[in-house]
Write a protein that holds these residues in place. Sequence first.
Motif, short mmCIF file in Angstrom:
data_model
loop_
_atom_site.label_atom_id
_atom_site.label_comp_id
_atom_site.label_asym_id
_atom_site.label_seq_id
_atom_site.Cartn_x
_atom_site.Cartn_y
_atom_site.Cartn_z
N VAL A 121 10.42 59.67 35.06
CA VAL A 121 11.31 59.28 33.96
C VAL A 121 12.62 60.03 34.15
O VAL A 121 12.62 61.25 34.33
CB VAL A 121 10.69 59.64 32.59
CG1 VAL A 121 11.70 59.44 31.46
CG2 VAL A 121 9.43 58.83 32.34
N PHE A 122 13.76 59.30 34.13
CA PHE A 122 15.04 59.98 34.32
C PHE A 122 16.11 59.59 33.31
O PHE A 122 17.24 60.07 33.39
CB PHE A 122 15.56 59.78 35.75
CG PHE A 122 16.00 58.37 36.08
CD1 PHE A 122 17.33 57.99 35.94
CD2 PHE A 122 15.09 57.44 36.53
CE1 PHE A 122 17.74 56.71 36.25
CE2 PHE A 122 15.48 56.15 36.85
CZ PHE A 122 16.82 55.78 36.71
N GLY A 123 15.76 58.76 32.33
CA GLY A 123 16.77 58.42 31.34
C GLY A 123 16.20 57.62 30.19
O GLY A 123 15.00 57.31 30.14
N LYS A 139 23.99 51.53 27.52
CA LYS A 139 24.34 52.92 27.84
C LYS A 139 23.05 53.69 28.00
O LYS A 139 22.13 53.59 27.18
CB LYS A 139 25.19 53.55 26.74
CG LYS A 139 25.59 54.99 27.09
CD LYS A 139 26.51 55.58 26.07
CE LYS A 139 27.92 55.33 26.56
NZ LYS A 139 28.90 56.06 25.74
N ILE A 140 22.97 54.45 29.09
CA ILE A 140 21.75 55.19 29.44
C ILE A 140 22.08 56.66 29.60
O ILE A 140 22.96 57.03 30.39
CB ILE A 140 21.13 54.64 30.74
CG1 ILE A 140 20.74 53.17 30.55
CG2 ILE A 140 19.94 55.48 31.18
CD1 ILE A 140 20.31 52.48 31.82
N GLU A 141 21.39 57.51 28.86
CA GLU A 141 21.48 58.95 29.05
C GLU A 141 20.65 59.31 30.28
O GLU A 141 19.49 58.89 30.40
CB GLU A 141 20.94 59.70 27.84
CG GLU A 141 20.95 61.20 28.00
CD GLU A 141 20.35 61.96 26.83
OE1 GLU A 141 20.27 63.19 26.92
OE2 GLU A 141 19.94 61.33 25.84
N ILE A 142 21.23 60.10 31.19
CA ILE A 142 20.54 60.53 32.40
C ILE A 142 20.12 61.99 32.22
O ILE A 142 20.93 62.84 31.85
CB ILE A 142 21.46 60.40 33.64
CG1 ILE A 142 22.05 58.98 33.74
CG2 ILE A 142 20.70 60.77 34.92
CD1 ILE A 142 21.03 57.87 33.81
N PHE A 143 18.86 62.28 32.50
CA PHE A 143 18.30 63.62 32.30
C PHE A 143 18.56 64.50 33.52
O PHE A 143 17.64 64.88 34.25
CB PHE A 143 16.80 63.52 32.01
CG PHE A 143 16.44 62.64 30.83
CD1 PHE A 143 17.24 62.59 29.69
CD2 PHE A 143 15.30 61.87 30.87
CE1 PHE A 143 16.91 61.79 28.60
CE2 PHE A 143 14.94 61.06 29.78
CZ PHE A 143 15.76 61.02 28.66
N CYS A 144 19.83 64.85 33.73
CA CYS A 144 20.26 65.58 34.93
C CYS A 144 19.59 66.93 35.11
O CYS A 144 19.24 67.30 36.23
CB CYS A 144 21.77 65.76 34.91
SG CYS A 144 22.70 64.22 34.97
N GLU A 145 19.42 67.68 34.04
CA GLU A 145 18.84 69.02 34.16
C GLU A 145 17.34 68.98 34.43
O GLU A 145 16.81 69.82 35.15
CB GLU A 145 19.13 69.83 32.90
CG GLU A 145 20.60 70.19 32.77
CD GLU A 145 20.89 71.07 31.57
OE1 GLU A 145 19.95 71.67 31.02
OE2 GLU A 145 22.07 71.14 31.20
N SER A 146 16.65 68.00 33.88
CA SER A 146 15.19 67.92 34.03
C SER A 146 14.77 67.36 35.38
O SER A 146 13.75 67.78 35.93
CB SER A 146 14.60 67.06 32.92
OG SER A 146 14.86 67.63 31.67
N VAL A 147 15.52 66.39 35.88
CA VAL A 147 15.16 65.73 37.14
C VAL A 147 16.41 65.63 38.04
O VAL A 147 16.93 64.55 38.28
CB VAL A 147 14.50 64.35 36.89
CG1 VAL A 147 13.11 64.50 36.29
CG2 VAL A 147 15.36 63.47 35.99
N PRO A 148 16.89 66.77 38.54
CA PRO A 148 18.18 66.80 39.23
C PRO A 148 18.28 65.93 40.49
O PRO A 148 19.32 65.31 40.73
CB PRO A 148 18.38 68.28 39.56
CG PRO A 148 17.02 68.89 39.49
CD PRO A 148 16.26 68.09 38.48
N LYS A 149 17.24 65.90 41.28
CA LYS A 149 17.31 65.12 42.52
C LYS A 149 17.35 63.62 42.21
O LYS A 149 18.13 62.87 42.81
CB LYS A 149 16.12 65.46 43.43
CG LYS A 149 16.27 64.90 44.83
CD LYS A 149 15.30 65.52 45.80
CE LYS A 149 15.65 65.08 47.21
NZ LYS A 149 14.88 65.77 48.22
#
Length: 163
Positions: free
Chosen positions: A118-120, A13-23
């Motif tokens: 870094v995205f997750g 399971k991987i948390e995705i950092f949507c707010e920090s790296v939206p694209k």
Amino acid sequence: MSVTLHTTHGDMKIEIFCESVPKTAQNFLALCASSFYDSSPFHRSFPQFMIQTGSPASGGVKVSTSIYGSLFEDEIRPSLRHNARGIVSMANKGPGTNGSQFFILFAPAPHLDGKNTVFGKILGDEGMETLKKLESVEADTKGKVKGEASIKNVTIHANPLAG
């Protein structure tokens, strides 16, 4: 947001950092939703460094594509660093060359800070145990994975802590 990579060696399971790296997050999640990563091999591995995946399963040529029609720019954030086992980051061939390929760290790699987005990060013990199993997959001295290691499919979760 989070995703679970169902691999030949277990789930991560991987948390995705949507707010920090939206694209980057949008690209990764859209590729997950379209089944792009299904059957993708882990094609590069260096124990005590990282394992890489994200090329389509068909064909021997490793490609990296994006939902944007071309490669896209980095989203380097000083607060997101290659500082721990389980960090998930975009693979690239220099600035502005992000596509579909990504890697997961086996160990901190601060020399990549400022170079890769870094995205997750892996969440939980099960994912770290799967990463440990993937780290033990045989690879040659150039990092080419010799054993069977691939993403079977991906589940997308709205809540990173949801089951």
